[in-house]
Design a protein around this motif. Structure first.
Motif, PDB file in Angstrom:
ATOM      1  N   GLU A  86       0.831  -1.203   0.000  1.00 18.49           N
ATOM      2  CA  GLU A  86       0.000   0.000   0.000  1.00 18.49           C
ATOM      3  C   GLU A  86       0.871   1.261   0.000  1.00 18.49           C
ATOM      4  OE1 GLU A  86      -3.408   2.022   2.850  1.00 18.49           O
ATOM      5  OE2 GLU A  86      -3.161  -0.167   2.829  1.00 18.49           O
ATOM      6  N   TYR A  87       0.450   2.244  -0.800  1.00 14.06           N
ATOM      7  CA  TYR A  87       1.217   3.485  -0.931  1.00 14.06           C
ATOM      8  C   TYR A  87       0.244   4.629  -1.162  1.00 14.06           C
ATOM      9  CZ  TYR A  87       4.413   6.933  -2.986  1.00 14.06           C
ATOM     10  OH  TYR A  87       5.115   8.078  -3.254  1.00 14.06           O
ATOM     11  N   GLU A  88       0.349   5.672  -0.358  1.00 12.86           N
ATOM     12  CA  GLU A  88      -0.625   6.758  -0.401  1.00 12.86           C
ATOM     13  C   GLU A  88      -0.305   7.829  -1.443  1.00 12.86           C
ATOM     14  OE1 GLU A  88      -0.836   8.264   3.546  1.00 12.86           O
ATOM     15  OE2 GLU A  88      -1.922   6.511   4.336  1.00 12.86           O
ATOM     16  N   GLY A  89       0.950   7.919  -1.872  1.00  6.83           N
ATOM     17  CA  GLY A  89       1.330   8.988  -2.785  1.00  6.83           C
ATOM     18  C   GLY A  89       0.977   8.672  -4.229  1.00  6.83           C
ATOM     19  N   SER A  90       1.351   9.586  -5.123  1.00  2.27           N
ATOM     20  CA  SER A  90       1.129   9.410  -6.555  1.00  2.27           C
ATOM     21  C   SER A  90       2.282   8.635  -7.178  1.00  2.27           C
ATOM     22  CB  SER A  90       1.016  10.767  -7.240  1.00  2.27           C
ATOM     23  OG  SER A  90       2.263  11.450  -7.197  1.00  2.27           O
ATOM     24  N   LEU A  91       2.089   8.154  -8.397  1.00  7.28           N
ATOM     25  CA  LEU A  91       3.161   7.470  -9.113  1.00  7.28           C
ATOM     26  C   LEU A  91       4.332   8.410  -9.337  1.00  7.28           C
ATOM     27  CD1 LEU A  91       4.292   5.040 -10.640  1.00  7.28           C
ATOM     28  CD2 LEU A  91       3.024   5.805 -12.668  1.00  7.28           C
ATOM     29  N   GLU A  92       4.055   9.654  -9.661  1.00  8.65           N
ATOM     30  CA  GLU A  92       5.122  10.629  -9.899  1.00  8.65           C
ATOM     31  C   GLU A  92       5.945  10.839  -8.630  1.00  8.65           C
ATOM     32  OE1 GLU A  92       1.949  10.958 -10.845  1.00  8.65           O
ATOM     33  OE2 GLU A  92       2.384  10.572 -12.978  1.00  8.65           O
ATOM     34  N   GLU A  93       5.284  10.879  -7.489  1.00  7.48           N
ATOM     35  CA  GLU A  93       6.002  11.039  -6.220  1.00  7.48           C
ATOM     36  C   GLU A  93       6.854   9.805  -5.923  1.00  7.48           C
ATOM     37  OE1 GLU A  93       2.919  13.929  -3.759  1.00  7.48           O
ATOM     38  OE2 GLU A  93       2.550  11.758  -3.842  1.00  7.48           O
ATOM     39  N   ALA A  94       6.337   8.625  -6.231  1.00  3.72           N
ATOM     40  CA  ALA A  94       7.106   7.399  -6.012  1.00  3.72           C
ATOM     41  C   ALA A  94       8.352   7.375  -6.886  1.00  3.72           C
ATOM     42  CB  ALA A  94       6.235   6.179  -6.289  1.00  3.72           C
ATOM     43  N   LYS A  95       8.208   7.753  -8.163  1.00  2.00           N
ATOM     44  CA  LYS A  95       9.368   7.774  -9.062  1.00  2.00           C
ATOM     45  C   LYS A  95      10.425   8.754  -8.559  1.00  2.00           C
ATOM     46  CE  LYS A  95       7.071   6.448 -13.398  1.00  2.00           C
ATOM     47  NZ  LYS A  95       6.715   6.906 -14.772  1.00  2.00           N
ATOM     48  N   ALA A  96       9.985   9.915  -8.102  1.00  2.00           N
ATOM     49  CA  ALA A  96      10.933  10.907  -7.590  1.00  2.00           C
ATOM     50  C   ALA A  96      11.651  10.375  -6.354  1.00  2.00           C
ATOM     51  CB  ALA A  96      10.204  12.206  -7.269  1.00  2.00           C
ATOM     52  N   LEU A  97      10.910   9.679  -5.484  1.00  2.00           N
ATOM     53  CA  LEU A  97      11.496   9.093  -4.282  1.00  2.00           C
ATOM     54  C   LEU A  97      12.568   8.077  -4.632  1.00  2.00           C
ATOM     55  CD1 LEU A  97      11.247   8.711  -1.131  1.00  2.00           C
ATOM     56  CD2 LEU A  97       9.655   6.855  -1.647  1.00  2.00           C
ATOM     57  N   TYR A  98      12.272   7.186  -5.575  1.00  2.00           N
ATOM     58  CA  TYR A  98      13.207   6.129  -5.958  1.00  2.00           C
ATOM     59  C   TYR A  98      14.423   6.687  -6.687  1.00  2.00           C
ATOM     60  CZ  TYR A  98      10.547   2.022  -4.510  1.00  2.00           C
ATOM     61  OH  TYR A  98       9.937   1.036  -3.763  1.00  2.00           O
ATOM     62  N   LYS A  99      14.200   7.611  -7.604  1.00  2.00           N
ATOM     63  CA  LYS A  99      15.327   8.177  -8.358  1.00  2.00           C
ATOM     64  C   LYS A  99      16.263   8.961  -7.443  1.00  2.00           C
ATOM     65  CE  LYS A  99      12.991   8.224 -12.846  1.00  2.00           C
ATOM     66  NZ  LYS A  99      12.446   9.019 -13.967  1.00  2.00           N
ATOM     67  N   SER A 100      15.705   9.649  -6.463  1.00  2.00           N
ATOM     68  CA  SER A 100      16.537  10.377  -5.510  1.00  2.00           C
ATOM     69  C   SER A 100      17.354   9.423  -4.643  1.00  2.00           C
ATOM     70  CB  SER A 100      15.653  11.263  -4.625  1.00  2.00           C
ATOM     71  OG  SER A 100      16.418  11.887  -3.620  1.00  2.00           O
TER      72      SER A 100
END
Length: 327
Positions: free
Chosen positions: A236-250
């Protein structure tokens, strides 16, 4: 710098062979010995036949203590079966300055002074270590899929994993489930919810997310191919896909081998490389993370070499810019 003098114990198996392939082409490596009880006295290329023309190294069957005591030896890789590394350290006396990189499960709990060798988790600690416990192949692929969420402290529910591995993940010895006639055109589940890598996965997540206590529901599959792991992880993840991608790339920005792909991924992008490639999708409230690695390189011998590079202050990618088959 001077070349690193290296010994390999258990050099005739899959991980030993993969180490040899990497290290004979490593610009800073010199192989002092490749030990094998079963192949002693034979040229390495008689077992690892692809190395014909690349090396004239002969498997050593000499007294191991004598090999360990040779002048100038810097590091040994332990590539024997699980349980054998503990025996090795009780049977032999190792010089105080000798570094150890163990590819078995024996010390992945960081016992006996070993450091868990996942660079994306604790690169700085690895850089000052003398004893490294190399992560498991399934553990590597699954941990790399989840670490950014743990680092952000946002794993709130159970984690679900289905992952498939190639036949080389079972080792070189034949068994009923590795024989070609059984494995070909076939697929099966094994060690569902009980796989030995679960212990190190939970330990690693706990290093980043305090109080991590969620279940990791892991279903491993035997695949009908030789190399590579693809893990599909969702939680389960509350954020958006764009936020997840930014989190992982960072999170992976400073790590040379782990990459986030905007496009769907496949195993041939990573086979024969030290890469982990990750792809993210959001489905309702679930984040799906697909992670792909080669079980023999990033899941074993490539990561072991990466750890060696860190210990000796070399560029992390030295000797590891390997080409994927791609098609």
């Amino acid at each position: 710098m001077n070349k690193i003098n290296i010994g390999i114990i258990g050099a005739a198996g899959y991980t030993g062979g993969e180490l040899l392939r990497i290290l004979i082409n490593h610009p800073n490596a010199s192989i002092a010995f490749a030990h094998s009880k079963s192949q002693a006295g034979k040229p390495v290329y008689t077992t690892h036949t692809d190395l014909l023309g690349d090396t004239d190294l002969v498997f050593s069957g000499d007294d191991i203590q004598e090999l360990l005591n040779q002048e100038g030896l810097n590091v040994i890789f332990l590539c024997s079966g699980h349980g054998e590394s503990q025996k090795f350290l009780t049977e032999y006396t190792l010089p105080a300055e000798l570094k150890i990189i163990d590819l078995s499960t024996d010390f992945r709990d960081e016992s006996n002074g070993f450091v868990y060798g996942l660079p994306e988790l604790q690169k700085e600690k690895i850089s000052t270590a003398t004893k490294i416990a190399n992560p498991g192949c399934f553990a590597t692929s699954i941990e790399l899929a989840i670490l950014p969420l743990a680092n952000a402290g946002i794993i709130k529910n159970d984690i679900h994993v289905s992952a498939v591995t190639g036949s080389t993940g079972a080792g070189q010895s034949l068994s009923a489930t590795t024989h070609f006639t059984w494995r070909n055109n076939n697929m099966s589940i094994y060690k569902a919810f009980t796989h030995q890598h679960l212990t190190e996965i939970k330990m690693s997540l706990g290093k980043l997310q305090d109080g991590f206590d969620k279940a990791v529901n892991f279903i491993p599959y035997r695949g009908d191919y030789t190399r590579g792991i693809m893990a599909n992880v969702y939680t389960e993840y509350e954020g958006s896909l764009e936020e997840a991608k930014a989190l992982y790339k960072s999170f992976y920005e400073s790590h040379p081998f782990t990459h986030v792909s905007d496009a769907p991924i496949d195993l041939k992008q990573v086979v024969n490389t030290n890469k982990c490639i990750i792809h993210l999708e959001k489905h309702d409230d679930q984040l799906l993370i697909t992670s792909a690695i080669d079980n023999l390189t990033k899941g074993a011998s490539g990561q072991a070499t990466q750890n060696m590079n860190l210990i000796f202050g070399l560029p992390e990618d030295a000797g590891l810019r390997l080409k994927a088959p791609a098609f």
